[in-house]
Design a protein around this motif. Structure first.
Motif, PDB file in Angstrom:
ATOM      1  N   LEU A  16      20.974 -84.482 -80.143  1.00 65.22           N
ATOM      2  CA  LEU A  16      19.935 -85.428 -80.548  1.00 65.22           C
ATOM      3  C   LEU A  16      18.642 -84.718 -80.904  1.00 65.22           C
ATOM      4  O   LEU A  16      17.730 -85.322 -81.469  1.00 65.22           O
ATOM      5  N   THR A  26      27.181 -84.890 -79.923  1.00 63.90           N
ATOM      6  CA  THR A  26      26.033 -84.929 -80.842  1.00 63.90           C
ATOM      7  C   THR A  26      24.813 -84.291 -80.182  1.00 63.90           C
ATOM      8  O   THR A  26      24.492 -84.614 -79.035  1.00 63.90           O
ATOM      9  N   GLU A  60      24.499 -85.791 -76.571  1.00 66.96           N
ATOM     10  CA  GLU A  60      25.517 -86.715 -76.092  1.00 66.96           C
ATOM     11  C   GLU A  60      26.757 -85.907 -75.708  1.00 66.96           C
ATOM     12  O   GLU A  60      27.164 -84.998 -76.432  1.00 66.96           O
ATOM     13  N   GLU A  74      24.569 -89.600 -72.264  1.00 69.73           N
ATOM     14  CA  GLU A  74      23.502 -88.754 -72.775  1.00 69.73           C
ATOM     15  C   GLU A  74      23.016 -87.834 -71.671  1.00 69.73           C
ATOM     16  O   GLU A  74      22.958 -88.227 -70.504  1.00 69.73           O
TER      17      GLU A  74
END
Length: 755
Positions: free
Chosen positions: A302, A300, A317, A326
């Motif tokens: 962010l 992902t 991530e 992260e």
């Protein structure tokens, strides 16, 4: 001399592996320890490095083949050796012939008259400018036949590198960036923003920078050399015909005349001053993700392009085969470019994002917008003062191009228009902007449009927060949830007086975010995939059964209540029941080494571990993680409590290192966190057991004091212990849990509190 590469040892008791992917092809040059292929076994997926440096001459096992350890899978020759030398000889001969031909041609030109020399020079220049590569719309996924161009990330004249993002494309399934297949100068863009292009269609041309410059100079020279013929031929050569596509060769910004007459490219628009290529940006690389971890999969992002980030603020991530974590930003600034998309697997050290100075990025955008407005004004002025002798066909082409440009309406022009209005004092608030927009909805991706339809959100009522005012997924979700103050107030009123068929439904222990999953099919994340695989493997490779005893924790509860304030003040962490159970378990594992052991069915051996490394099961939004307390037998209660708090916090916030998740010899899981009175935990091979701690609750029990039985209210819980019967017998399990029970019920932990 050639070297045979064999399938190496893949781990204890592993005799074969399945080739999943070849990372190199025949003819590729490889270095020592450079990954050659990926291999999968029933225990691990791993890369096989090259044992020598050289050229990959032959591949003897194909993908999906299962190969035994020791079998030859490839042949690598000595460094510098080619698969075949005959081709090189032929190439050398061709090169030599070409050189001889060039020398002879040069001699002929030197002997020729001036007109012939000029023709040869023009011919040479023309051949140089034709050295360009057509960039086609690539394959965008199974069953996807076309894509819509949302944003061009490069302009004509910009320099691009291999795999550098050229443009953004949207389909009904995904939004993605299209990288450049070659390095060079972007000579021509053949499809504009918002155009829908079929897979395989040419969208741009990239060529050599010097050749492009030479071509432009030639056009200029040709137009100056003979004025009258140039005027006569404009309608045929340098100007697009009525049914001909308008391109850079036959048009310029704002007009359809000869490119030699067009306004020159602004210096501030060149790639050398573009923020993405300036010295004010920082390229962020995929960081080290732990020992033996060479790559990570981006799960992902962010942050998006244009977002501001602080130092150490999470950027994305990343998932590996050992941990999800992260990645923080190493610098402060604005995200200028994202170089790797979600689900991409990126090697450690590879660039993933470019971050630049926020103010510089803003100045660059303003400069670009001003230049766009200036160029448009210059083009209009030139059109007004244009020679009246231009042909009617040229004027029609000018009108067609201008009309096309006005329909396309680039984001830069929209921004410059808005800034011009603000500079005249015509600034307006957000609602006024929406009214000015009327029924015209800015471009949104198909995914965003589908999301808006699903939630019943009117796109006309949303002001986008993306680059250029684009409406993003987050904007639609915020509108659906009543993101503005008015919506929040209305939502508060609705909650004050619940209505509807679900008004009386319980919301205790309910995660509202999971409501979005209803009616969808989702790809499993890495943690869920590993958990599923390991749990099935556990039940298939071990003989599991569960032993349960009931434990009185009243004395521990009283001790915890008495020392909790002092404990928190000194150690900075809460003292939980789990810490007491882990402490008692660590001591019991030292006393019962046959439980702190591993059984190897192939070698018929038992390994009795020197250290007690206890895994603590942690529930996270991404799934179940089991970080490990190393050498727990040497820690007191305060140190164990601190370790549990630290590991749990880092697990939930994706801060775990791969080493935090390896090396466990035993596991403790708090099954009572959501009220479970009993469970049968599944152990993780090659561990011999896992202990569950159930919910603690007050129950009436019979207690005996001084030979007198009485009924008392006690704090009770069950301890289910799942063990591998291949290694631990029922009586061994009973003795192990009895040791833990005795330690807990005695409650003598004062000396271990560190107070």
């Amino acid at each position: 001399m050639a070297h045979s590469v064999e399938m190496p040892e893949l781990g204890e008791s592993v005799t074969e592996g399945t080739i999943t992917t070849w990372l190199k092809e025949v003819g590729d040059t490889v270095e020592v320890d450079e990954p050659l292929l990926e291999v999968s076994t029933d225990k691990v997926d791993t890369e096989i490095p090259s044992p020598v440096a050289g050229v990959l001459i032959e591949i003897k096992a194909e993908e999906d083949d299962t190969v035994e350890v020791g079998d030859v899978i490839a042949v690598i020759g000595e460094e510098g050796e080619e698969a075949s030398t005959s081709d090189d000889d032929a190439d050398d001969a061709d090169d030599a012939g070409a050189e001889d031909a060039d020398e002879k041609e040069t001699a002929k030109v030197e002997d020729a008259d001036e007109d012939t020399k000029e023709d040869v020079k023009k011919s040479a220049k023309g051949s140089g400018s034709g050295d360009a590569t057509d960039v086609e719309m690539p394959e965008l996924g199974e069953s996807v036949t076309e894509g819509t161009i949302t944003t061009w990330l490069k302009s004509v004249g910009d320099e691009v590198e291999v795999d550098e993002p050229l443009l953004e494309v949207s389909t009904d399934k995904v939004d993605t960036e299209i990288p450049s297949p070659v390095a060079g100068t972007l000579i021509e863009i053949l499809a504009e923003e918002d155009d829908t292009v079929e897979v395989g269609d040419v969208i741009a041309r990239i060529g050599d920078a010097d050749a492009a410059g030479t071509s432009d100079a030639d056009d200029s020279d040709d137009s100056d050399s003979d004025a009258e013929p140039a005027k006569e031929d404009r309608g045929e050569d340098d100007v697009a015909n009525e049914d001909e596509e308008v391109k850079d060769e036959n048009s310029a910004d704002g007009e359809g005349d000869n490119p030699a007459d067009a306004p020159k490219k602004s210096e501030s628009k060149s790639s050398s001053k573009n923020k993405k290529g300036s010295g004010e940006s920082t390229t962020v690389e995929m960081p080290e993700l732990g020992e033996s971890v060479t790559e990570g999969t981006i799960t992902t992002w962010l942050k998006s392009v244009g977002d501001m980030v602080e130092v150490d603020e999470p950027l994305l991530e990343v998932s590996t085969d050992k941990v999800d974590t992260e990645i923080p930003s190493p610098v402060e600034g604005t995200i200028l470019e994202i170089l790797a998309e979600e689900d991409d697997t990126v090697e450690v050290g590879q660039a993933i994002v470019v971050i630049g100075d926020a103010d510089a990025a803003t100045d660059s955008d303003d400069s670009d917008d001003a230049d766009a407005a200036d160029e448009a004004a210059d083009a209009a002025e030139e059109k007004e003062t244009k020679d009246q002798d231009s042909t009617k066909e040229t004027e029609e082409d000018d009108a067609k191009k201008a009309d096309k440009e006005s329909k396309q309406g680039s984001a830069a022009n929209e921004r410059s228009e808005q800034e011009a209005k603000e500079s005249k004092g015509e600034g307006s608030n957000a609602s006024a902007k929406l009214e000015d927009r009327g029924d015209k909805v800015p471009y949104v991706t198909p995914l965003v449009r589908k999301l808006a339809e699903k939630h019943g959100v009117d796109l006309n009522s949303i002001e986008g927060t993306g680059v250029g005012g684009r409406i993003r997924k987050q904007d639609v979700l915020a509108a659906a949830e009543g993101g503005d103050a008015k919506g929040a107030a209305a939502q508060g009123d609705a909650q004050a007086t619940p209505k509807g068929e679900r008004a009386n439904w319980s919301t205790k222990s309910v995660d509202p975010a999971k409501q979005e999953l209803i009616g969808t099919t989702q790809k499993v994340n890495r943690i869920r995939e590993i958990t599923a695989s390991k749990m099935v493997e556990s039940l298939q490779t071990s003989a599991q059964l569960t032993h349960v005893q009931e434990v009185d924790v009243t004395r521990v509860a009283e001790l915890r209540k008495n020392v909790k304030p002092q404990f928190v003040e000194k150690h900075g962490v809460n003292i939980t029941y789990l810490a007491f159970f882990v402490k008692a378990t660590a001591e019991a594992l030292v006393s019962h080494p046959n439980v702190n052991a591993s059984y190897n069915v192939d070698d018929k051996t038992i390994t009795y571990h020197e250290d007690v490394n206890i895994g603590i099961a942690v529930d996270t939004p991404q799934g179940l993680l089991v970080p490990v307390i190393k050498q727990a037998q040497n820690l007191n209660l305060a140190e164990i409590a601190a370790a549990i708090a630290d590991l749990a916090d880092r697990a939930r916030n994706k801060k775990l290192r791969p080493d935090d998740l390896s090396g466990a010899t035993f596991t403790v899981t708090n099954i009572g966190s959501e009220g479970a009175l009993l469970d049968t935990p599944v152990l993780t091979p090659p561990q011999a057991g896992i202990l569950g701690t159930a919910a603690i609750e007050k129950r009436p029990v019979i207690v005996t004091e001084d030979g007198i039985d009485s009924i008392a209210i006690r704090q009770m819980c069950y301890l289910p212990f799942t063990y591998d019967h291949q290694l631990v017998d029922g009586a061994d399990a009973g003795r192990f849990v009895t040791t833990i029970k005795d330690r807990i019920e005695a409650g003598n932990f004062e000396d271990d509190l560190g107070l």
